[in-house]
Design a protein around this motif. Structure first.
Motif, PDB file in Angstrom:
ATOM      1  N   VAL A 314      51.063  47.805  43.952  1.00  0.00           N
ATOM      2  CA  VAL A 314      50.756  46.813  44.312  1.00  0.00           C
ATOM      3  C   VAL A 314      49.606  46.406  44.339  1.00  0.00           C
ATOM      4  N   LYS A 315      49.144  47.676  44.727  1.00  0.00           N
ATOM      5  CA  LYS A 315      46.865  47.253  44.745  1.00  0.00           C
ATOM      6  C   LYS A 315      46.883  47.000  42.547  1.00  0.00           C
ATOM      7  N   GLU A 316      47.378  48.158  42.689  1.00  0.00           N
ATOM      8  CA  GLU A 316      46.441  48.419  41.488  1.00  0.00           C
ATOM      9  C   GLU A 316      47.193  47.013  39.828  1.00  0.00           C
ATOM     10  N   ILE A 317      48.730  46.819  40.375  1.00  0.00           N
ATOM     11  CA  ILE A 317      48.934  45.279  39.924  1.00  0.00           C
ATOM     12  C   ILE A 317      48.303  43.996  39.205  1.00  0.00           C
ATOM     13  N   GLN A 318      47.837  44.137  41.469  1.00  0.00           N
ATOM     14  CA  GLN A 318      47.581  43.265  41.471  1.00  0.00           C
ATOM     15  C   GLN A 318      45.716  43.105  40.852  1.00  0.00           C
ATOM     16  N   LYS A 319      45.225  44.354  40.418  1.00  0.00           N
ATOM     17  CA  LYS A 319      44.153  44.301  39.778  1.00  0.00           C
ATOM     18  C   LYS A 319      44.328  43.930  37.930  1.00  0.00           C
ATOM     19  N   TYR A 320      45.488  43.659  37.986  1.00  0.00           N
ATOM     20  CA  TYR A 320      45.733  43.651  36.526  1.00  0.00           C
ATOM     21  C   TYR A 320      45.822  42.120  36.119  1.00  0.00           C
ATOM     22  N   GLU A 336      54.934  46.007  25.528  1.00  0.00           N
ATOM     23  CA  GLU A 336      55.733  45.550  26.705  1.00  0.00           C
ATOM     24  C   GLU A 336      55.734  46.662  27.653  1.00  0.00           C
ATOM     25  N   THR A 337      54.483  47.374  27.648  1.00  0.00           N
ATOM     26  CA  THR A 337      54.068  48.901  28.523  1.00  0.00           C
ATOM     27  C   THR A 337      52.861  48.486  28.616  1.00  0.00           C
ATOM     28  N   HIS A 338      52.194  47.721  28.120  1.00  0.00           N
ATOM     29  CA  HIS A 338      50.274  47.332  28.234  1.00  0.00           C
ATOM     30  C   HIS A 338      49.599  47.832  29.624  1.00  0.00           C
ATOM     31  N   TYR A 339      50.949  47.049  30.495  1.00  0.00           N
ATOM     32  CA  TYR A 339      50.846  47.279  32.172  1.00  0.00           C
ATOM     33  C   TYR A 339      50.776  48.708  32.714  1.00  0.00           C
ATOM     34  N   VAL A 340      51.937  48.996  32.119  1.00  0.00           N
ATOM     35  CA  VAL A 340      52.312  50.760  32.891  1.00  0.00           C
ATOM     36  C   VAL A 340      51.054  51.232  31.876  1.00  0.00           C
ATOM     37  N   ARG A 341      49.956  51.422  31.079  1.00  0.00           N
ATOM     38  CA  ARG A 341      49.528  52.230  30.213  1.00  0.00           C
ATOM     39  C   ARG A 341      48.253  51.780  31.822  1.00  0.00           C
ATOM     40  N   TYR A 342      47.787  49.933  31.709  1.00  0.00           N
ATOM     41  CA  TYR A 342      46.864  50.247  32.265  1.00  0.00           C
ATOM     42  C   TYR A 342      47.067  50.675  33.745  1.00  0.00           C
ATOM     43  N   ASN A 367      59.187  47.293  38.431  1.00  0.00           N
ATOM     44  CA  ASN A 367      59.869  46.554  40.048  1.00  0.00           C
ATOM     45  C   ASN A 367      58.486  45.617  40.137  1.00  0.00           C
ATOM     46  N   ILE A 368      57.162  46.031  40.560  1.00  0.00           N
ATOM     47  CA  ILE A 368      56.805  45.347  41.480  1.00  0.00           C
ATOM     48  C   ILE A 368      55.947  44.769  40.621  1.00  0.00           C
ATOM     49  N   PHE A 369      55.812  45.095  39.031  1.00  0.00           N
ATOM     50  CA  PHE A 369      55.256  44.199  37.873  1.00  0.00           C
ATOM     51  C   PHE A 369      56.083  42.678  37.883  1.00  0.00           C
ATOM     52  N   MET A 370      56.797  43.341  37.946  1.00  0.00           N
ATOM     53  CA  MET A 370      58.096  41.895  37.767  1.00  0.00           C
ATOM     54  C   MET A 370      57.916  40.868  38.841  1.00  0.00           C
ATOM     55  N   GLU A 371      58.000  41.429  39.930  1.00  0.00           N
ATOM     56  CA  GLU A 371      57.411  40.813  41.460  1.00  0.00           C
ATOM     57  C   GLU A 371      56.795  39.826  41.452  1.00  0.00           C
ATOM     58  N   VAL A 372      55.370  40.548  40.921  1.00  0.00           N
ATOM     59  CA  VAL A 372      53.669  40.217  41.095  1.00  0.00           C
ATOM     60  C   VAL A 372      54.128  39.376  39.928  1.00  0.00           C
ATOM     61  N   TRP A 373      54.704  39.489  39.068  1.00  0.00           N
ATOM     62  CA  TRP A 373      54.301  37.897  37.875  1.00  0.00           C
ATOM     63  C   TRP A 373      55.614  37.210  38.360  1.00  0.00           C
ATOM     64  N   ASP A 374      56.526  36.987  38.962  1.00  0.00           N
ATOM     65  CA  ASP A 374      56.996  36.558  39.387  1.00  0.00           C
ATOM     66  C   ASP A 374      56.838  35.382  40.590  1.00  0.00           C
ATOM     67  N   LYS A 413      64.750  38.368  34.880  1.00  0.00           N
ATOM     68  CA  LYS A 413      65.735  39.477  33.876  1.00  0.00           C
ATOM     69  C   LYS A 413      66.917  39.682  35.003  1.00  0.00           C
ATOM     70  N   LYS A 414      66.812  39.769  36.273  1.00  0.00           N
ATOM     71  CA  LYS A 414      67.872  40.894  36.699  1.00  0.00           C
ATOM     72  C   LYS A 414      68.563  38.852  37.136  1.00  0.00           C
ATOM     73  N   ASP A 415      68.527  37.970  37.105  1.00  0.00           N
ATOM     74  CA  ASP A 415      69.452  36.916  37.009  1.00  0.00           C
ATOM     75  C   ASP A 415      70.074  36.390  35.583  1.00  0.00           C
ATOM     76  N   SER A 416      69.825  37.130  34.558  1.00  0.00           N
ATOM     77  CA  SER A 416      70.204  36.884  33.820  1.00  0.00           C
ATOM     78  C   SER A 416      71.398  36.533  33.689  1.00  0.00           C
ATOM     79  N   ARG A 417      72.597  37.408  34.444  1.00  0.00           N
ATOM     80  CA  ARG A 417      73.896  36.903  34.605  1.00  0.00           C
ATOM     81  C   ARG A 417      74.313  35.256  35.123  1.00  0.00           C
TER      82      ARG A 417
END
Length: 429
Positions: A314-320, A336-342, A367-374, A413-417
């Motif tokens: 969470v801490k690193e994704i907040q930095k992102y 789509e992998t830019h944040y993963v590498r960071y 999962n955390i990236f998507m949560e924070v983005w959302d 994306k989890k809400d697509s259905r």
């Protein structure tokens, strides 16, 4: 060009491959071009502006070096504080948990200051949402500092922290504020004492000193003293009456004291109160160095688990999001992998390759990236999203609308259905 800049401004401690070219607009509409360093050393985030186009249209080449805030290291074989002087005092300042912000002056071709700009380590100009938070703090001391053109080449380093910029540690007594954590003046980093004594920095708030580590002439050992100036911590101090044969032993004791402090605070408040401390001191080989010390239990946790725990990610994704907030969607659409590498790169300092590559870690990062983005997208119900999709794309099929939905709201994306169900009912009406 890169080779020349590495030699002239980066003391050949940065290679051309570590310099990234940039061209960006400043908050006041000027355009700057140049190169920024990604090397994780004292030049991390430092940059050279090579061309300026003012808002008026006036354009010219230049060379302006901007020193960023250095990488903060743990004590290891290469990063050790000087410990052999007769008299030593190191101030362990609270490691505020927020966003590292560097403030610099943009100069015109005559050397006059035309704009004061905040930046983060990874960017030449701070992202819009960081600038919005920065706009809420009192900048009078910064404005006074740069009124004197003698400071045109100097940079100030701050931590931007508070409830509005919450990361792991909740600074509940501060909505949003800045504290001076470093200064680069007259081509030199100022140490703790120099910052306190430099008259032009008198009006800047600095992080509280939690401990001092001291050794005096004719002493063969180091002692640790609480400073007691931080009101949040004052009632949770843990006594330490021992002395320690080496500085390294004293630093290890500080880790334990921080752990006990957090444990005592959590008994009454249900959470940690401090992330750690930072020493702005002299490297054993000369020059200034920032050394970070974290609570012992956090250090052990990082070394013993099979995968990376959620809170570290969470801490690193907040930095992102601090670095790329308003560009996240654009970056994600092209890579789509830019944040993963960071995030992986940030985690390397504290975790092993095996921990980072563990499937559980990879799932948590996504999962955390998507949560924070959302959480950063303005709230909008799925019903409203579907109505908007149909309204803006009247001739599209359900499948086409789902593709647009996935691209526009990847964090949902989890809400697509559910979206498919709503679209089916709406389009049958």
């Amino acid at each position: 060009m890169k080779e020349k800049l590495c030699e002239k401004y980066f003391e050949n401690n940065v290679k051309p491959k570590h310099l990234r070219q940039f061209k960006t607009k400043t908050p006041k509409g000027n355009v700057i071009e140049g190169y920024i360093s990604r090397k994780p050393n004292k030049h991390l985030g430092s940059m050279v502006i090579t061309h300026v186009t003012e808002k008026s249209g006036k354009s010219y080449d230049c060379e302006q070096f901007i020193q960023s805030f250095p990488k903060i290291h743990y004590w290891d074989r290469r990063h050790q504080l000087k410990d052999d002087d007769e008299s030593i005092i190191y101030h362990c300042q609270e490691k505020l948990d927020g966003t590292c912000l560097i403030v610099y002056a943009l100069k015109d071709e005559m050397g006059n200051i035309i704009e004061i700009i905040p930046k983060t380590r990874g960017k030449e100009v701070a992202d819009e949402h960081v600038r919005e938070m920065f706009s809420l703090v009192d900048k009078k001391a910064i404005e006074e500092f740069y009124k004197d053109n003698v400071h045109a080449n100097d940079t100030l380093m701050f931590e931007l922290y508070g409830i509005l910029n919450k990361h792991e540690i909740a600074h509940m007594d501060t909505y949003i504020d800045i504290s001076l954590i470093g200064a680069y003046v007259d081509e030199s980093f100022l140490n703790y004492i120099a910052i306190k004594c430099y008259s032009d920095l008198d009006n800047f708030k600095t992080p509280d000193t939690v401990f001092t580590i001291e050794k005096y002439p004719f002493d063969n050992s180091f002692s640790i003293r609480w400073c007691g100036i931080n009101q949040r911590l004052k009632n949770y101090e843990v006594s330490c009456n021992e002395t320690f044969p080496t500085l390294f032993d004293a630093l290890n004791e500080v880790k334990l004291l921080l752990q006990r402090l957090n444990e005592k605070y959590a008994e009454y408040n249900g959470r940690r109160v401090i992330e750690g401390v930072v020493i702005n001191g002299e490297h054993s080989n000369g020059g200034q160095m920032y050394l970070k010390i974290k609570p012992k239990d956090i250090e052990i946790e990082a070394k013993t688990l099979d995968s990376v725990p959620r809170r570290f990610i969470v801490k690193e994704i907040q930095k992102y999001f601090d670095e790329y907030g308003t560009q996240v969607r654009e970056i994600y659409e092209s890579d789509e992998t830019h944040y993963v590498r960071y995030v992986n790169h940030q985690l390397k300092e504290e975790f092993t390759y095996e921990q980072i590559e563990d499937p559980r870690t990879r799932r948590r990062i996504k999962n955390i990236f998507m949560e924070v983005w959302d959480s950063k997208i303005p709230p909008k119900s799925l019903q409203n999203i579907c109505e908007e999709l149909i309204r803006e794309n009247p001739d599209s099929s359900i499948q086409d609308l789902l593709k647009i939905f996935a691209k526009t709201y990847p964090s949902k994306k989890k809400d697509s259905r559910h979206v498919y169900s709503i679209l089916s009912k709406r389009m049958m009406v």
